[in-house]
Design a protein around this motif. Sequence first.
Motif, PDB file in Angstrom:
ATOM      1  N   GLU A  22       0.812  -1.213   0.000  1.00  0.00           N
ATOM      2  CA  GLU A  22       0.000   0.000   0.000  1.00  0.00           C
ATOM      3  C   GLU A  22       0.852   1.272   0.000  1.00  0.00           C
ATOM      4  O   GLU A  22       0.409   2.332  -0.454  1.00  0.00           O
ATOM      5  CB  GLU A  22      -0.964   0.009   1.186  1.00  0.00           C
ATOM      6  CG  GLU A  22      -0.325   0.169   2.555  1.00  0.00           C
ATOM      7  CD  GLU A  22       0.281  -1.097   3.141  1.00  0.00           C
ATOM      8  OE1 GLU A  22       0.830  -1.024   4.251  1.00  0.00           O
ATOM      9  OE2 GLU A  22       0.170  -2.162   2.485  1.00  0.00           O
ATOM     10  N   LEU A  23       2.083   1.181   0.488  1.00  0.00           N
ATOM     11  CA  LEU A  23       2.976   2.336   0.459  1.00  0.00           C
ATOM     12  C   LEU A  23       3.404   2.636  -0.977  1.00  0.00           C
ATOM     13  O   LEU A  23       3.409   3.792  -1.414  1.00  0.00           O
ATOM     14  CB  LEU A  23       4.201   2.086   1.350  1.00  0.00           C
ATOM     15  CG  LEU A  23       5.304   3.148   1.311  1.00  0.00           C
ATOM     16  CD1 LEU A  23       4.762   4.525   1.668  1.00  0.00           C
ATOM     17  CD2 LEU A  23       6.456   2.761   2.230  1.00  0.00           C
ATOM     18  N   LEU A 235      -1.347   7.095  14.230  1.00  0.00           N
ATOM     19  CA  LEU A 235       0.093   7.325  14.127  1.00  0.00           C
ATOM     20  C   LEU A 235       0.398   7.433  12.636  1.00  0.00           C
ATOM     21  O   LEU A 235      -0.218   6.732  11.824  1.00  0.00           O
ATOM     22  CB  LEU A 235       0.839   6.135  14.729  1.00  0.00           C
ATOM     23  CG  LEU A 235       2.155   6.357  15.462  1.00  0.00           C
ATOM     24  CD1 LEU A 235       1.950   7.272  16.647  1.00  0.00           C
ATOM     25  CD2 LEU A 235       2.721   5.023  15.924  1.00  0.00           C
ATOM     26  N   VAL A 236       1.337   8.295  12.265  1.00  0.00           N
ATOM     27  CA  VAL A 236       1.733   8.437  10.861  1.00  0.00           C
ATOM     28  C   VAL A 236       3.245   8.272  10.792  1.00  0.00           C
ATOM     29  O   VAL A 236       3.985   8.943  11.517  1.00  0.00           O
ATOM     30  CB  VAL A 236       1.328   9.804  10.288  1.00  0.00           C
ATOM     31  CG1 VAL A 236       1.715   9.905   8.807  1.00  0.00           C
ATOM     32  CG2 VAL A 236      -0.173  10.039  10.464  1.00  0.00           C
ATOM     33  N   THR A 237       3.701   7.360   9.925  1.00  0.00           N
ATOM     34  CA  THR A 237       5.130   7.083   9.851  1.00  0.00           C
ATOM     35  C   THR A 237       5.658   7.206   8.428  1.00  0.00           C
ATOM     36  O   THR A 237       4.941   6.900   7.471  1.00  0.00           O
ATOM     37  CB  THR A 237       5.447   5.681  10.402  1.00  0.00           C
ATOM     38  OG1 THR A 237       6.852   5.420  10.263  1.00  0.00           O
ATOM     39  CG2 THR A 237       4.678   4.593   9.665  1.00  0.00           C
ATOM     40  N   LEU A 266      -0.851   5.002   9.782  1.00  0.00           N
ATOM     41  CA  LEU A 266      -0.889   5.356   8.364  1.00  0.00           C
ATOM     42  C   LEU A 266       0.509   5.651   7.842  1.00  0.00           C
ATOM     43  O   LEU A 266       1.373   6.134   8.585  1.00  0.00           O
ATOM     44  CB  LEU A 266      -1.772   6.592   8.133  1.00  0.00           C
ATOM     45  CG  LEU A 266      -3.272   6.370   7.931  1.00  0.00           C
ATOM     46  CD1 LEU A 266      -3.905   5.716   9.158  1.00  0.00           C
ATOM     47  CD2 LEU A 266      -3.963   7.693   7.604  1.00  0.00           C
ATOM     48  N   HIS A 267       0.719   5.375   6.568  1.00  0.00           N
ATOM     49  CA  HIS A 267       1.918   5.848   5.873  1.00  0.00           C
ATOM     50  C   HIS A 267       1.741   7.333   5.566  1.00  0.00           C
ATOM     51  O   HIS A 267       0.617   7.796   5.303  1.00  0.00           O
ATOM     52  CB  HIS A 267       2.121   5.088   4.564  1.00  0.00           C
ATOM     53  CG  HIS A 267       2.295   3.615   4.725  1.00  0.00           C
ATOM     54  ND1 HIS A 267       3.452   3.055   5.227  1.00  0.00           N
ATOM     55  CD2 HIS A 267       1.461   2.588   4.450  1.00  0.00           C
ATOM     56  CE1 HIS A 267       3.320   1.733   5.249  1.00  0.00           C
ATOM     57  NE2 HIS A 267       2.134   1.424   4.791  1.00  0.00           N
ATOM     58  N   LEU A 285      -5.804   1.249   2.210  1.00  0.00           N
ATOM     59  CA  LEU A 285      -6.012   1.367   3.651  1.00  0.00           C
ATOM     60  C   LEU A 285      -6.654   0.120   4.252  1.00  0.00           C
ATOM     61  O   LEU A 285      -6.536  -0.121   5.459  1.00  0.00           O
ATOM     62  CB  LEU A 285      -6.872   2.597   3.956  1.00  0.00           C
ATOM     63  CG  LEU A 285      -6.133   3.937   3.796  1.00  0.00           C
ATOM     64  CD1 LEU A 285      -7.105   5.077   3.614  1.00  0.00           C
ATOM     65  CD2 LEU A 285      -5.222   4.188   4.981  1.00  0.00           C
ATOM     66  N   GLU A 286      -7.278  -0.687   3.422  1.00  0.00           N
ATOM     67  CA  GLU A 286      -7.876  -1.935   3.917  1.00  0.00           C
ATOM     68  C   GLU A 286      -6.834  -3.015   4.162  1.00  0.00           C
ATOM     69  O   GLU A 286      -7.131  -4.044   4.772  1.00  0.00           O
ATOM     70  CB  GLU A 286      -8.934  -2.443   2.914  1.00  0.00           C
ATOM     71  CG  GLU A 286      -8.387  -3.125   1.675  1.00  0.00           C
ATOM     72  CD  GLU A 286      -7.776  -2.163   0.649  1.00  0.00           C
ATOM     73  OE1 GLU A 286      -7.108  -2.640  -0.293  1.00  0.00           O
ATOM     74  OE2 GLU A 286      -7.971  -0.925   0.789  1.00  0.00           O
ATOM     75  N   ARG A 287      -5.612  -2.791   3.704  1.00  0.00           N
ATOM     76  CA  ARG A 287      -4.543  -3.773   3.878  1.00  0.00           C
ATOM     77  C   ARG A 287      -3.952  -3.761   5.288  1.00  0.00           C
ATOM     78  O   ARG A 287      -3.260  -4.694   5.675  1.00  0.00           O
ATOM     79  CB  ARG A 287      -3.408  -3.530   2.874  1.00  0.00           C
ATOM     80  CG  ARG A 287      -3.718  -3.922   1.440  1.00  0.00           C
ATOM     81  CD  ARG A 287      -2.547  -3.581   0.527  1.00  0.00           C
ATOM     82  NE  ARG A 287      -1.283  -4.084   1.054  1.00  0.00           N
ATOM     83  CZ  ARG A 287      -0.766  -5.283   0.774  1.00  0.00           C
ATOM     84  NH1 ARG A 287      -1.421  -6.115  -0.014  1.00  0.00           N
ATOM     85  NH2 ARG A 287       0.402  -5.649   1.276  1.00  0.00           N
TER      86      ARG A 287
END
Length: 303
Positions: A22-23, A235-237, A266-267, A285-287
């Motif tokens: 997904e990224l 969290l966002v990374t 989230l990415h 996002l479902e992954r």
Amino acid sequence: MPTQTLRYAYFPGCVAQGACRELYQSTGLLAQALGIELIELKKAACCGSGTYKEDSQLLEDAVNARNIALAESLNLPLLTHCSTCQGVLGHVDERLKEAQEGDPDYLAQVNGFLAKEHCSPYRGTTEVKHLLWALVGDYGLDALEERVTRQLSGLRCAAFYGCYLLRAQKSIPFDNPFQPESMEKVFQTVGATPVEYPGRTQCCGWPLSSYAPQESFKMAGKHLQDAIAAGADCLVTPCPLCHLNLDSRQPEVEKVIGKTLKLPVLHLSQLVALALGIEPKQLGLERHVVSTQPVLQKLGFIN
């Protein structure tokens, strides 16, 4: 928008093409929405995520000199969306640029390995740049704000910088390695609210996970609990390896610390892409292992 189209030699890394597909997906869509051209380095090799040097510094330098040389052959900066790749590639680039001045024999040794593989030599003519630095420094936050079509109002985001992005290199652009603000500025630009908490610049625990999983999961659990206590919705990374430890392994983390967390992770590319009007189903996002539905509900995507 920038006056000229931004072009990068794109180094997606291996995790984004496998466990965190997904990224890869969301970075491509984000670049397209911003008019950024990514030329993928199909022949690039894994950076090694810091493990090659455990056997040989020369091995790490030769493998990544080749990766950087692929970008140099296109006369483009190398772009990565992985903090670990940024840390390894960026540090190798620094070291080899220093070798050009202080240890040309070592650089010749590195380039000798590249020549055996019929690769262009490392010349030290480009730079290694994480997606975050490209957004903040090259594209610019004012230009990014102009492209926002859906303000992420009310979403409380906790940045998780991790360690490689901030401290693997001697210097980093556009930010302070001890008191970073770039991700928080991006959050504000897309309408979200930044959340401060103690662990945002610390290690996620991933490097320990293969041989000391209990300690690794305790580290991840502390960061997740601190972010929750600070009121974070997510969290966002900027790192897929951090994402694996904080999202994919969150159920295991919960068992180790004996607490329920369920904090979505989230990415960075997913968060920004949402603000540009890209639909959640396009961003993978479902992954995620931890459901992202609470985030989507807060933003009004679902009831």
